[in-house]
Design an enzyme around this catalytic site. Structure first.
Site, PDB file in Angstrom:
ATOM      1  N   CYS A   1      -3.190   4.922  -6.807  1.00 23.75           N
ATOM      2  CA  CYS A   1      -3.952   6.121  -6.428  1.00 23.75           C
ATOM      3  C   CYS A   1      -4.707   6.746  -7.617  1.00 23.75           C
ATOM      4  CB  CYS A   1      -3.024   7.150  -5.792  1.00 23.75           C
ATOM      5  SG  CYS A   1      -1.404   7.237  -6.547  1.00 23.75           S
TER       6      CYS A   1
ATOM      7  N   GLN B   1      -0.112  14.423 -11.290  1.00 22.88           N
ATOM      8  CA  GLN B   1       0.056  13.712 -10.019  1.00 22.88           C
ATOM      9  C   GLN B   1       1.042  14.424  -9.094  1.00 22.88           C
ATOM     10  OE1 GLN B   1      -0.318   9.534 -12.437  1.00 22.88           O
ATOM     11  NE2 GLN B   1       0.438   9.340 -10.357  1.00 22.88           N
TER      12      GLN B   1
ATOM     13  N   HIS C   1      -4.055  14.495  -6.529  1.00 24.31           N
ATOM     14  CA  HIS C   1      -3.894  14.188  -7.954  1.00 24.31           C
ATOM     15  C   HIS C   1      -5.099  14.734  -8.721  1.00 24.31           C
ATOM     16  CE1 HIS C   1      -0.612  11.737  -6.831  1.00 24.31           C
ATOM     17  NE2 HIS C   1      -1.045  10.540  -7.159  1.00 24.31           N
TER      18      HIS C   1
HETATM   19  N1  NAP Z   1       1.796   7.911  -1.815  1.00 24.20           N
HETATM   20  C1  NAP Z   1       0.742   7.520  -2.508  1.00 24.20           C
HETATM   21  O1  NAP Z   1      -0.060   8.326  -3.029  1.00 24.20           O
HETATM   22  C2  NAP Z   1       0.500   6.078  -2.697  1.00 24.20           C
HETATM   23  C3  NAP Z   1      -0.734   5.676  -3.124  1.00 24.20           C
HETATM   24  C4  NAP Z   1      -0.977   4.337  -3.297  1.00 24.20           C
HETATM   25  C5  NAP Z   1       0.031   3.433  -3.045  1.00 24.20           C
HETATM   26  N2  NAP Z   1       1.247   3.848  -2.628  1.00 24.20           N
HETATM   27  C6  NAP Z   1       2.298   2.831  -2.388  1.00 24.20           C
HETATM   28  O2  NAP Z   1       2.523   2.728  -1.001  1.00 24.20           O
HETATM   29  C7  NAP Z   1       3.894   2.421  -0.766  1.00 24.20           C
HETATM   30  C8  NAP Z   1       4.502   3.439   0.185  1.00 24.20           C
HETATM   31  O3  NAP Z   1       4.323   4.733  -0.277  1.00 24.20           O
HETATM   32  P1  NAP Z   1       4.677   5.999   0.634  1.00 24.20           P
HETATM   33  O4  NAP Z   1       4.267   7.174  -0.179  1.00 24.20           O
HETATM   34  O5  NAP Z   1       4.103   5.864   2.015  1.00 24.20           O
HETATM   35  O6  NAP Z   1       6.295   5.895   0.720  1.00 24.20           O
HETATM   36  P2  NAP Z   1       7.286   6.519   1.815  1.00 24.20           P
HETATM   37  O7  NAP Z   1       6.776   7.795   2.362  1.00 24.20           O
HETATM   38  O8  NAP Z   1       8.620   6.512   1.156  1.00 24.20           O
HETATM   39  O9  NAP Z   1       7.285   5.434   3.012  1.00 24.20           O
HETATM   40  C9  NAP Z   1       7.788   4.129   2.855  1.00 24.20           C
HETATM   41  C10 NAP Z   1       7.526   3.326   4.117  1.00 24.20           C
HETATM   42  O10 NAP Z   1       7.981   1.978   3.907  1.00 24.20           O
HETATM   43  C11 NAP Z   1       8.873   1.633   4.960  1.00 24.20           C
HETATM   44  N3  NAP Z   1       9.908   0.702   4.513  1.00 24.20           N
HETATM   45  C12 NAP Z   1      10.824   0.887   3.548  1.00 24.20           C
HETATM   46  N4  NAP Z   1      11.652  -0.189   3.479  1.00 24.20           N
HETATM   47  C13 NAP Z   1      11.239  -1.046   4.445  1.00 24.20           C
HETATM   48  C14 NAP Z   1      11.708  -2.317   4.897  1.00 24.20           C
HETATM   49  N5  NAP Z   1      12.754  -2.937   4.331  1.00 24.20           N
HETATM   50  N6  NAP Z   1      11.027  -2.916   5.906  1.00 24.20           N
HETATM   51  C15 NAP Z   1       9.985  -2.298   6.490  1.00 24.20           C
HETATM   52  N7  NAP Z   1       9.502  -1.090   6.123  1.00 24.20           N
HETATM   53  C16 NAP Z   1      10.136  -0.479   5.103  1.00 24.20           C
HETATM   54  C17 NAP Z   1       9.496   2.950   5.370  1.00 24.20           C
HETATM   55  O11 NAP Z   1      10.066   2.809   6.665  1.00 24.20           O
HETATM   56  P3  NAP Z   1      11.403   3.627   7.117  1.00 24.20           P
HETATM   57  O12 NAP Z   1      10.922   5.006   7.486  1.00 24.20           O
HETATM   58  O13 NAP Z   1      11.898   2.854   8.261  1.00 24.20           O
HETATM   59  O14 NAP Z   1      12.320   3.642   5.924  1.00 24.20           O
HETATM   60  C18 NAP Z   1       8.275   3.864   5.338  1.00 24.20           C
HETATM   61  O15 NAP Z   1       7.499   3.652   6.491  1.00 24.20           O
HETATM   62  C19 NAP Z   1       4.555   2.378  -2.146  1.00 24.20           C
HETATM   63  O16 NAP Z   1       4.590   1.043  -2.598  1.00 24.20           O
HETATM   64  C20 NAP Z   1       3.625   3.197  -2.994  1.00 24.20           C
HETATM   65  O17 NAP Z   1       3.660   2.831  -4.353  1.00 24.20           O
HETATM   66  C21 NAP Z   1       1.499   5.157  -2.428  1.00 24.20           C
END
Ligand code: NAP
Length: 352
Positions: A131, A158, A243
């Site tokens: 991001c 951030q 951010h």
């Molecule tokens: N947030 C940002 O600004 C941002 C920006 C760019 C990239 N990212 C990347 O995007 C990813 C997710 O970020 P987020 O902020 O959305 O995190 P989050 O809110 O913690 O959500 C994580 C998601 O992944 C799912 N998940 C976890 N373990 C899993 C499994 N074993 N099988 C299938 N699904 C699973 C979770 O499902 P459950 O609800 O079932 O646990 C939930 O839907 C990370 O790798 C992060 O680095 C985030």
């Protein structure tokens, strides 16, 4: 007939925003499937104003017939499932850090290197950058075209949503605990985040920088220009969404403040809001829920021959994640998968 789309990590911060963005931008999908861990089976997620999707388990899902996967389940999960989905014929647009630096996986910001999308054919995977990198390269690109960026010094501010739902809850719970005089507990971050700032995002590397700081350097080089050097300090701040970055840029060639401002004003995805007065700049609270990368505080750095300082702000869940991924999907659908589906005329108009 439209496309069949799967959203992996659909219950998370990024996944929910991807569903919202697909609906808002009227992506030509016939079918949208919401996938998450098996713990979320039985839950539902919203898709647009009217639709509700039942969450299905990623582990047992068969990707046959799916055209595009928008993925954000964390790097470890992506490592396992993305090749499986690609093998079944889907193109995976992945938000995690897992595939970004693989040489045969394109790392794409549509305003900067849309041509790189063509490389998806090698692995069936396209990576969405970090991001903090995305919002910085969107603003650097028009300036690089004029004067060649040589070196970047960036400090980030951030928001907690960058760490996922659990870290947002941590800020909320700590803030509440401080007001009602309860003990403050840190479960997901290394130190208290409420009323504090933490100069530590992701793990430490051997040279003393953090992996988040390393990502900003190597990703900028892969997307924009391998000759650019970047030194970053990445800091988590007690802000829910958005951010901010204080960016010092050194150029190879002269660039006036006026020319930089004009180039940024014309650049796709950028909004310049820069008045040297109270309220004449953008903060994360105003950028939350918006699509643009905002640039403020444009000024010369007189300590180097060709230097500028910028303040860059964007919604990390939108342009920093979901919007960037959906923009990639739009180009992919219109320019590369169009032969497989007919309903792409509106996308062609949107992606130009
Ligand atoms: N947030 C940002 O600004 C941002 C920006 C760019 C990239 N990212 C990347 O995007 C990813 C997710 O970020 P987020 O902020 O959305 O995190 P989050 O809110 O913690 O959500 C994580 C998601 O992944 C799912 N998940 C976890 N373990 C899993 C499994 N074993 N099988 C299938 N699904 C699973 C979770 O499902 P459950 O609800 O079932 O646990 C939930 O839907 C990370 O790798 C992060 O680095 C985030």
């Amino acid at each position: 007939m439209g496309f069949k789309v799967a959203v992996v990590g659909a219950t998370g911060n990024v996944g929910r925003e991807m569903l919202t963005t697909l609906a808002e931008r009227e992506f030509p999908a016939d079918d949208v499937v919401a996938l998450a861990s098996s713990a979320s089976v039985g839950k539902q997620v919203s898709f647009g104003e009217d639709d509700i999707l039942d969450v299905q388990a990623l582990d047992s899902f068969d990707f046959k017939g799916i055209d595009i996967v928008l993925s954000s389940p964390g790097a470890k999960v992506s490592d396992k499932f993305a090749p499986r989905a690609a093998k079944a014929g889907a193109v995976v647009i992945d938000n995690t850090s897992r595939w970004r630096m693989e040489p045969d996986v394109p790392l794409v910001v549509p305003e900067v290197n849309p041509h790189a999308i063509a490389g998806y054919q090698k692995r069936g995977i396209i990576a969405n950058p970090n991001c903090s990198t995305i919002q910085m390269v969107v603003a650097l690109k028009p300036l690089h075209d004029i004067a060649r960026v040589k070196r970047v010094v960036v400090s980030t501010y951030q928001s907690v949503s960058g760490g996922g739902r659990a870290v947002m809850d941590e800020l909320f719970n700590q803030t509440r605990a401080i007001y009602v005089n309860d003990p403050v507990e840190s479960e997901h971050l290394t130190k208290q985040i409420a009323f504090n700032v933490i100069p530590h995002i992701d793990v430490f590397m051997d040279d003393g920088s953090t992996k988040e700081e390393w990502k900003m350097a190597v990703e900028t080089r892969k997307i924009l220009d391998p000759d650019i050097t970047v030194t970053a300090t990445c800091v988590r701040v007690p802000v829910f969404i958005g951010h901010a970055e204080a960016v010092n840029v050194e150029f190879e060639r002269p660039i006036s403040e006026k020319r930089a401002r004009a180039a940024l004003q014309d650049a796709p995805g950028v909004v310049v809001l820069d008045h040297r007065a109270d309220e004449g700049y953008v903060t994360p609270a105003e950028a939350a829920g918006e699509d643009a990368v905002y640039v403020s505080r444009i000024r010369r750095d007189p300590t180097v021959p060709h230097g500028l300082n910028l303040w860059i702000v964007s919604d990390n869940l939108r342009k920093g994640a979901a919007l960037n991924a959906v923009q990639i999907a739009e180009i992919l659908a219109a320019d590369y998968l169009g032969g497989r589906r007919s309903n792409v005329e509106r996308l062609r108009r949107r992606t130009g």
